[in-house]
Motif scaffolding. Structure first.
Motif, mmCIF file in Angstrom:
data_model
loop_
_atom_site.group_PDB
_atom_site.id
_atom_site.type_symbol
_atom_site.label_atom_id
_atom_site.label_comp_id
_atom_site.label_asym_id
_atom_site.label_seq_id
_atom_site.Cartn_x
_atom_site.Cartn_y
_atom_site.Cartn_z
ATOM 1 N N PHE A 15 -7.405 -0.802 -4.335
ATOM 2 C CA PHE A 15 -8.502 -0.122 -3.637
ATOM 3 C C PHE A 15 -8.013 1.152 -2.949
ATOM 4 O O PHE A 15 -6.911 1.182 -2.399
ATOM 5 N N LYS A 16 -8.860 2.147 -2.989
ATOM 6 C CA LYS A 16 -8.669 3.306 -2.127
ATOM 7 C C LYS A 16 -9.379 2.983 -0.810
ATOM 8 O O LYS A 16 -10.587 2.737 -0.788
ATOM 9 N N ILE A 17 -8.623 2.944 0.271
ATOM 10 C CA ILE A 17 -9.139 2.454 1.545
ATOM 11 C C ILE A 17 -10.142 3.449 2.137
ATOM 12 O O ILE A 17 -9.817 4.631 2.313
ATOM 13 N N TYR A 32 0.844 -1.198 0.000
ATOM 14 C CA TYR A 32 0.000 0.000 0.000
ATOM 15 C C TYR A 32 0.873 1.240 0.000
ATOM 16 O O TYR A 32 2.052 1.192 0.377
ATOM 17 N N MET A 33 0.292 2.328 -0.456
ATOM 18 C CA MET A 33 0.939 3.638 -0.381
ATOM 19 C C MET A 33 0.187 4.474 0.641
ATOM 20 O O MET A 33 -1.032 4.640 0.542
ATOM 21 N N SER A 34 0.909 4.971 1.618
ATOM 22 C CA SER A 34 0.306 5.802 2.658
ATOM 23 C C SER A 34 -0.050 7.170 2.095
ATOM 24 O O SER A 34 0.809 7.868 1.544
ATOM 25 N N ALA A 35 -1.309 7.545 2.225
ATOM 26 C CA ALA A 35 -1.738 8.860 1.731
ATOM 27 C C ALA A 35 -1.026 9.976 2.484
ATOM 28 O O ALA A 35 -0.637 10.991 1.892
ATOM 29 N N LYS A 36 -0.834 9.802 3.786
ATOM 30 C CA LYS A 36 -0.147 10.835 4.578
ATOM 31 C C LYS A 36 1.312 10.968 4.148
ATOM 32 O O LYS A 36 1.826 12.077 4.000
ATOM 33 N N ALA A 37 1.975 9.835 3.968
ATOM 34 C CA ALA A 37 3.371 9.871 3.531
ATOM 35 C C ALA A 37 3.482 10.488 2.137
ATOM 36 O O ALA A 37 4.412 11.257 1.853
ATOM 37 N N LEU A 38 2.535 10.153 1.268
ATOM 38 C CA LEU A 38 2.524 10.711 -0.087
ATOM 39 C C LEU A 38 2.371 12.224 -0.044
ATOM 40 O O LEU A 38 3.111 12.959 -0.714
ATOM 41 N N THR A 52 -7.370 -2.805 9.016
ATOM 42 C CA THR A 52 -6.350 -3.757 8.575
ATOM 43 C C THR A 52 -6.868 -4.497 7.344
ATOM 44 O O THR A 52 -7.958 -5.060 7.369
ATOM 45 N N VAL A 53 -6.079 -4.453 6.280
ATOM 46 C CA VAL A 53 -6.419 -5.237 5.092
ATOM 47 C C VAL A 53 -5.752 -6.597 5.223
ATOM 48 O O VAL A 53 -4.551 -6.683 5.519
ATOM 49 N N GLU A 93 -4.809 3.336 6.694
ATOM 50 C CA GLU A 93 -5.642 4.464 7.095
ATOM 51 C C GLU A 93 -6.516 4.886 5.923
ATOM 52 O O GLU A 93 -6.206 4.606 4.753
ATOM 53 N N ALA A 94 -7.599 5.558 6.228
ATOM 54 C CA ALA A 94 -8.508 6.039 5.181
ATOM 55 C C ALA A 94 -7.729 6.849 4.148
ATOM 56 O O ALA A 94 -6.923 7.714 4.506
ATOM 57 N N GLY A 95 -7.973 6.558 2.878
ATOM 58 C CA GLY A 95 -7.298 7.280 1.803
ATOM 59 C C GLY A 95 -6.058 6.597 1.270
ATOM 60 O O GLY A 95 -5.566 6.942 0.194
#
Length: 728
Positions: free
Chosen positions: A413-415, A214-220, A420-421, A437-439
């Motif tokens: 998927f966009k979470i 997954y790619m963290s939206a916050k980190a991105l 937890t997936v 996390e969401a997003g």
């Protein structure tokens, strides 16, 4: 009678087909070969989704599904031209055009699930029932050495670089398992409120490699905010490089993050209104600007966007004259084409003043970003490559049976909520899990064992036949690649590799080795996974040959058939625009010529059709002469275009067939044809050139009118008469 399937695709390759396919039919008929059309165009794929809504005259079969089944048989002989890997923007435009043409199909929003089956890279995964063998043909390489393309000079002071994530991205979060036995998996999201099944009924085979990350939206967002600041501070262009077409789920979402990061001050102030209106940047800045007219304070927000274009770092431009930036349309800047083009142009992209400028290339996921940084560093230190002396980097690519189709289909998927997936097997065991996390953007992918074995076999065969060094580009720091390294070592033991130079290196180390060898004039096979196959078969050909469209692209199908792709280039929308405005098609059908010759050879080798082999050998001679005589298409109107190239190829092909001594009957049949074409060459040339200079009416873009387009693409009555007589 044998059959070659010629795919009807989109944009420039489709226009070229109207001109070239009648020629192919005429020549192939002399060897008892039918050439049939199969419509896998974006418009055709859309219409095939809705047979119940169309009249009998309008209804078309699902040609892609039919070809997918054919590709699993020994009889397959398919020539595959580039097609649109549709972004949402392109898909909606095609739907609107078909509706206007009288097809009763629903709007995207009313049938999203059916339309999403058409979106993105929907074609290639279905047809590619084999792994990829892409290389520069010797004739093309020799021509390039004699007639090198331009290469921009590099300065040691160049500020061009790649910006990529060092944590929280797909590469760093990846987990991978090998499935021990046939099973059915479920992907689910476990949250505080319960469980949500994201994907069930996922059938897997024994030995299959399953990855998830997954790619963290916050980190991105944190990374992108720093990248915007860095570009501003360094005085370089800000440019995002993604693949919102093939990576049809993940990359439009990432593109939206890029747009919102660049225009952060605007979204900080007006984000609530913009997001409520669906103007989140995922369809690009252009879609946002178009949508502002619907908002009560749209003009106020428009001025805020314009001000940020002044205050932010300078943006790389797609079209400086029209004010179209790198962020306007997700499908305008595709990483595999845009990065090598930038490297070839001194590490520059174009700014708003239509001037070249150093660039910060923003590639969020770090999986393969280091490949481009390595080439940039090499050019900064050693200067541009020399096409007259540089070696070649062919590719053997793992792609059969949808191997490594990252971010492209039904497992991305966009979470929607924190949780937890989990990837769970039929016994209820959790194979892989990620706290998300969401997003966040979560994805999984499959790679079956049989394609991996076939990939290793193909790499060994190509190394043996070519005598080249071969490198498997695998990164032991990535979970997926660690599993593949074990499998590659296992399956290499099944083959005779004595005397071969085969190694395994990380993509960065493999790039360093390959470019060092390139500069010494040495050749190196890159043996890669699916995404790097896509990247490398643009990167190295664009540097070596000036274009990826001149690559020979063969897919030996696992069932024994053949798929022959006409180059790694895209479908060239700008070429179509030039036809519409000036009736000049600058598309170069060289890829079609190369693929056709290999298709004829396949017919000879599999069906014993010796005459097909004669056609292939003569076509190779004609192609080499076409290059040597300078009969490739010009970019400028009122000079030779693709239609003119088709004529000269026909003449040289007929002359080669008339001169050959392997088949007297074929030579006799083509002697008068060659004579007639040569005697009428001046007339035909004039008829083709006289057709240029004015706007051309194709009757449609995604669904052109057959009669109108045929008239545009076959404007020489003299040439048509000779070719059509040959078909009878």
């Amino acid at each position: 009678m044998s059959t070659i399937i010629w795919t009807r695709t989109d944009e420039a390759p489709l226009l070229a087909t109207y001109s070239f396919k009648p020629i192919v039919e005429a020549f192939a008929a002399q060897a008892g070969i039918d050439v049939e059309t199969s419509d896998i165009s974006l418009a055709g794929r859309i219409l095939a989704q809705f047979p119940d809504r169309l009249s009998d005259e309008q209804r078309i079969p699902d040609a892609l599904a039919e070809l997918g089944e054919l590709a699993k048989t020994p009889e397959a002989n398919i020539i595959k031209l580039p097609n649109i890997s549709a972004s949402l923007v392109q898909l909606k435009k095609a739907i609107a055009e078909l509706q206007a043409a009288g097809f009763d199909i629903p709007d995207y929003e009313d049938a999203q699930e059916k339309y999403d089956a058409v979106k993105g890279s929907a074609v290639n995964p279905v047809l590619r029932e084999g792994n990829s063998d892409r290389r520069a043909p010797e004739a093309v390489k020799n021509y390039t050495k004699k007639h090198p393309h331009s290469m921009g000079e590099w300065s040691k002071d160049s500020k061009t670089n790649v910006a990529t994530m060092d944590a929280g991205d797909f590469r760093h979060n990846e987990k991978s398992v090998i499935i021990p036995a046939e099973d059915t998996l479920t992907i689910k999201l476990v949250t505080a409120d319960g469980e949500k099944v994201l994907k069930d009924g996922l059938k897997v085979q024994a030995g299959e490699v399953i990855d998830a990350t997954y790619m963290s939206a916050k980190a991105l967002d944190a990374f992108l905010e720093e990248a915007v600041k860095r570009a501003k501070a360094e005085g370089v262009l800000f440019s995002a490089h993604l693949k919102a077409t093939m990576m049809k789920v993940s990359d439009p979402i990432i593109f939206g993050h890029v747009v919102r990061a660049y225009f952060k001050p605007v979204f900080d102030k007006y984000g609530e209104e913009l997001l409520a209106a669906g103007l989140n940047g995922e369809n690009g800045l252009g879609a946002i600007l178009d949508g502002l007219s619907e908002l009560e304070n749209g003009e106020e927000i428009r001025k805020a966007f314009e001000q940020q274009l002044v205050d932010g770092p300078a943006l790389a431009m797609v079209n400086s004259h029209k004010g179209i930036t790198n962020l306007h349309v997700p499908s305008d800047v595709i990483i595999d084409a845009s990065m090598p083009a930038m490297i070839r142009t001194s590490g520059h992209m174009w700014n708003a003043d239509d001037q070249e400028q150093d660039t910060l290339a923003v590639i969020p996921d770090s999986s393969y970003a280091g490949v481009y940084q390595t080439v940039i560093d090499d050019c900064r230190e050693n200067g541009a490559y020399d096409p007259t002396t540089m070696g070649t980097v062919p590719n053997v690519g793992l792609m059969a049976q949808k191997a490594e189709e990252y971010g492209s289909h039904d497992k991305t998927f966009k979470i929607p909520a924190d949780g937890t997936v989990q990837v769970v097997n039929s016994a209820g065991d959790v194979l892989i899990e990620h706290d998300v996390e969401a997003g966040d953007i979560w994805r999984a992918t499959q790679t079956k064992d049989a394609p991996i074995q076939d990939w290793v076999k193909l790499a060994v065969n190509r190394a043996r036949l070519s005598g080249m060094k071969a490198i498997f580009w695998l990164d032991e720091e990535r979970a997926h690649d660690r599993n593949l390294i074990d499998l590659v070592n296992k399956y290499l033991a099944d083959h005779d590799t004595e005397g071969l130079d085969i190694s395994i290196q990380s993509p960065i180390e493999a790039t360093k080795t390959s470019v060092e060898r390139i500069r010494r004039g040495e050749d190196t096979i890159s043996v890669t996974g699916n995404v790097l196959r896509d990247y490398n078969t643009d990167l190295f050909p664009i540097l070596e040959l000036g274009t990826s469209a001149k690559m020979l692209s063969v897919v030996p199908l696992m069932a024994g058939g053949g798929l022959f792709e006409t180059g790694a280039g895209g479908s060239a929308p700008k070429h179509v625009q030039q036809v519409q405005e000036e009736n000049h098609l600058r598309w170069d059908s060289l890829g079609e010529y190369l693929a056709l010759a290999e298709s004829f050879r396949h017919e000879k080798n599999t069906n014993g059709n010796e005459r097909a082999g004669v056609l292939a050998a003569a076509l190779d001679k004609a192609t080499e002469k076409l290059l040597d005589e300078g009969k490739s298409p010009s970019r400028k109107v009122n000079e030779i275009d693709d239609r003119g190239s088709h004529f000269w190829l026909s003449l040289y092909w007929a002359e080669a067939l008339a001169a050959q001594t392997d088949d007297a009957e074929l030579a006799s049949a083509f002697t008068p044809v060659a004579k007639e074409l040569r005697e009428n060459a001046e007339t035909i040339d004039k008829e083709l050139l006289n057709a240029q200079g004015n706007a051309a009416d194709l009757g449609g873009y995604y669904w052109p009118d057959d009669a109108k387009t045929s008239a545009v693409m076959r404007p020489s009555a003299t040439f048509n008469k000779i070719i059509d007589a040959l078909k009878k």
